[in-house]
Motif scaffolding. Structure first.
Motif, short mmCIF file in Angstrom:
data_model
loop_
_atom_site.label_atom_id
_atom_site.label_comp_id
_atom_site.label_asym_id
_atom_site.label_seq_id
_atom_site.Cartn_x
_atom_site.Cartn_y
_atom_site.Cartn_z
N VAL A 37 -17.23 25.92 -28.67
CA VAL A 37 -18.09 26.94 -28.06
C VAL A 37 -17.88 28.27 -28.77
CG1 VAL A 37 -18.51 28.30 -25.97
CG2 VAL A 37 -18.20 25.83 -25.78
N SER A 38 -16.61 28.63 -28.97
CA SER A 38 -16.31 29.90 -29.65
C SER A 38 -16.74 29.88 -31.10
CB SER A 38 -14.79 30.17 -29.60
OG SER A 38 -14.29 30.00 -28.32
N THR A 39 -16.46 28.76 -31.78
CA THR A 39 -16.80 28.65 -33.20
C THR A 39 -18.30 28.78 -33.42
OG1 THR A 39 -14.90 27.19 -33.57
CG2 THR A 39 -16.65 27.15 -35.22
N TYR A 40 -19.07 28.02 -32.65
CA TYR A 40 -20.52 28.04 -32.80
C TYR A 40 -21.09 29.41 -32.44
CZ TYR A 40 -25.43 26.84 -32.10
OH TYR A 40 -26.80 26.80 -32.17
N ASP A 41 -20.60 29.99 -31.33
CA ASP A 41 -21.09 31.31 -30.92
C ASP A 41 -20.81 32.37 -31.98
OD1 ASP A 41 -22.04 30.26 -28.60
OD2 ASP A 41 -20.49 31.11 -27.30
N HIS A 42 -19.65 32.24 -32.62
CA HIS A 42 -19.32 33.17 -33.70
C HIS A 42 -20.39 33.12 -34.80
CE1 HIS A 42 -16.91 35.13 -36.86
NE2 HIS A 42 -17.34 34.16 -37.64
N TRP A 43 -20.77 31.91 -35.20
CA TRP A 43 -21.75 31.77 -36.28
C TRP A 43 -23.14 32.21 -35.86
CZ3 TRP A 43 -20.44 31.54 -41.10
CH2 TRP A 43 -19.13 31.13 -41.41
N VAL A 44 -23.48 31.95 -34.60
CA VAL A 44 -24.78 32.42 -34.11
C VAL A 44 -24.84 33.94 -34.13
CG1 VAL A 44 -26.29 32.56 -32.08
CG2 VAL A 44 -25.22 30.38 -32.71
N GLN A 45 -23.75 34.59 -33.70
CA GLN A 45 -23.75 36.04 -33.68
C GLN A 45 -23.74 36.63 -35.09
OE1 GLN A 45 -20.53 37.18 -31.05
NE2 GLN A 45 -21.42 35.95 -29.40
N GLN A 46 -23.06 35.94 -36.01
CA GLN A 46 -23.00 36.42 -37.39
C GLN A 46 -24.33 36.27 -38.11
OE1 GLN A 46 -20.10 37.33 -39.62
NE2 GLN A 46 -19.47 38.07 -37.63
N ASN A 47 -24.96 35.11 -37.94
CA ASN A 47 -26.07 34.74 -38.82
C ASN A 47 -27.34 34.30 -38.10
OD1 ASN A 47 -24.44 35.00 -41.27
ND2 ASN A 47 -23.36 33.22 -40.50
N MET A 79 -21.61 19.01 -35.99
CA MET A 79 -20.36 18.92 -36.33
C MET A 79 -19.94 20.16 -36.70
SD MET A 79 -21.26 16.07 -37.77
CE MET A 79 -21.75 15.19 -37.42
N ALA A 80 -19.68 21.03 -36.28
CA ALA A 80 -19.46 22.12 -36.41
C ALA A 80 -18.85 22.73 -37.30
CB ALA A 80 -18.87 22.12 -35.80
N THR A 81 -18.95 23.67 -37.66
CA THR A 81 -18.74 24.13 -38.66
C THR A 81 -18.26 23.29 -39.09
OG1 THR A 81 -17.49 24.97 -39.22
CG2 THR A 81 -17.46 25.35 -38.82
N GLU A 82 -18.98 22.75 -39.33
CA GLU A 82 -18.27 21.83 -39.64
C GLU A 82 -17.52 22.54 -40.44
OE1 GLU A 82 -18.87 19.09 -38.56
OE2 GLU A 82 -17.80 19.24 -38.42
N SER A 83 -17.08 23.26 -40.56
CA SER A 83 -16.33 23.83 -41.29
C SER A 83 -16.01 25.02 -41.19
CB SER A 83 -16.78 23.81 -42.38
OG SER A 83 -17.56 23.94 -42.45
N ALA A 84 -16.68 25.66 -41.05
CA ALA A 84 -16.51 26.92 -41.07
C ALA A 84 -15.86 27.38 -39.93
CB ALA A 84 -17.79 27.40 -41.06
N ASP A 85 -14.60 27.48 -39.98
CA ASP A 85 -13.91 28.04 -38.88
C ASP A 85 -13.85 29.49 -39.11
OD1 ASP A 85 -13.27 26.09 -37.42
OD2 ASP A 85 -11.34 25.82 -38.16
N PRO A 86 -14.29 30.28 -38.20
CA PRO A 86 -14.12 31.70 -38.41
C PRO A 86 -12.65 31.97 -38.46
CG PRO A 86 -15.11 31.21 -36.27
CD PRO A 86 -14.90 29.91 -36.97
N ALA A 87 -12.26 32.79 -39.39
CA ALA A 87 -10.83 33.03 -39.55
C ALA A 87 -10.28 33.65 -38.29
CB ALA A 87 -10.60 33.95 -40.73
#
Ligand code: ZN
Length: 219
Positions: free
Chosen positions: A101-111, A1-9
């Motif tokens: 896809v974008s949200t999850y990829d953002h978090w993978v690249q960040q962390n 559930m994605a980010t689930e929250s964490a939407d990259p700003a």
């Protein structure tokens, strides 16, 4: 559930066959497998079917989208929170497969992937894609952070959201069941009857309430 929250700003194959009979919770008889069900269970063991699912009845709500019934309920909840003097906003609601896809990829690249999987859903596995989940914010500097739990908005929602049909989806200390860290901002619409039944039950998670078993990791 994605980010689930964490939407990259900045950013802005399922286990059951398509024609399988919906699996229902034995005690309540509700449909927890059909993507269009208000009580669909989505977690790391239960992707949407199809994973590209798009709700048919999305409706605008304050710059975001939710399914019609959830949007009406959310509007009422926000109105009543504001009437109590709380400056609440929606920071994320429906997210499409492609957005995820974008949200999850953002978090993978960040962390990195391990950390990303604790806070963000892989595409097709996000509750936000159901059009039934929303993230609340109140602009106090704790948006999408654990300290949001201490805000008036979060405390109001924890006490009252079930009256509108929403439940706190990722409670504190339940990562081994839900697969996600504590998200005091993320609420999931299941309808008032189900939300109140859940709230008055002994269950600590929707997984426990619907008897699906823990979903800590992707299988
Ligand atoms: Zn969320």
């Amino acid at each position: 559930m994605a980010t689930e929250s964490a939407d990259p700003a900045s950013a802005q194959a399922s286990p059951q066959g398509a024609d399988a009979e919906p699996r229902t919770d034995s005690s309540s008889g509700v449909d927890i497998t059909s993507a269009g069900s208000l009580t669909v269970m989505v977690n790391k063991h239960n992707p949407l079917d199809p994973q590209s699912y798009v709700p048919a009845d999305l409706q605008e709500i304050e710059g975001h989208q939710l399914r019609a019934e959830a949007a009406g309920a959310a509007q009422n909840m926000l109105r009543d929170m504001r009437a109590d003097g709380i400056d609440v906003t929606i920071t994320s609601a429906y997210r499409s497969y492609d957005t995820q896809v974008s949200t999850y990829d953002h978090w993978v690249q960040q962390n990195g992937q391990v950390t990303a999987d604790r806070v963000s859903a892989r595409p097709g596995f996000s509750e936000h894609q159901t059009g039934l989940a929303l993230d609340l914010a109140d602009g106090t500097g704790c948006d999408l952070q654990a300290c949001f739990a201490d805000t008036e908005a979060a405390q109001w929602a924890v006490e009252n959201a079930d009256q509108y049909g929403f439940v706190l989806r990722f409670p504190e200390g339940q990562e081994s069941v839900t697969g996600y860290t504590y998200e005091p901002w993320h609420f999931r619409y299941v309808g008032p009857d189900q939300a109140q039944a859940y709230q008055s039950s002994s269950a600590s998670t929707l997984e426990e309430f619907y008897g699906t078993g823990p979903a800590p990791d992707y299988e």
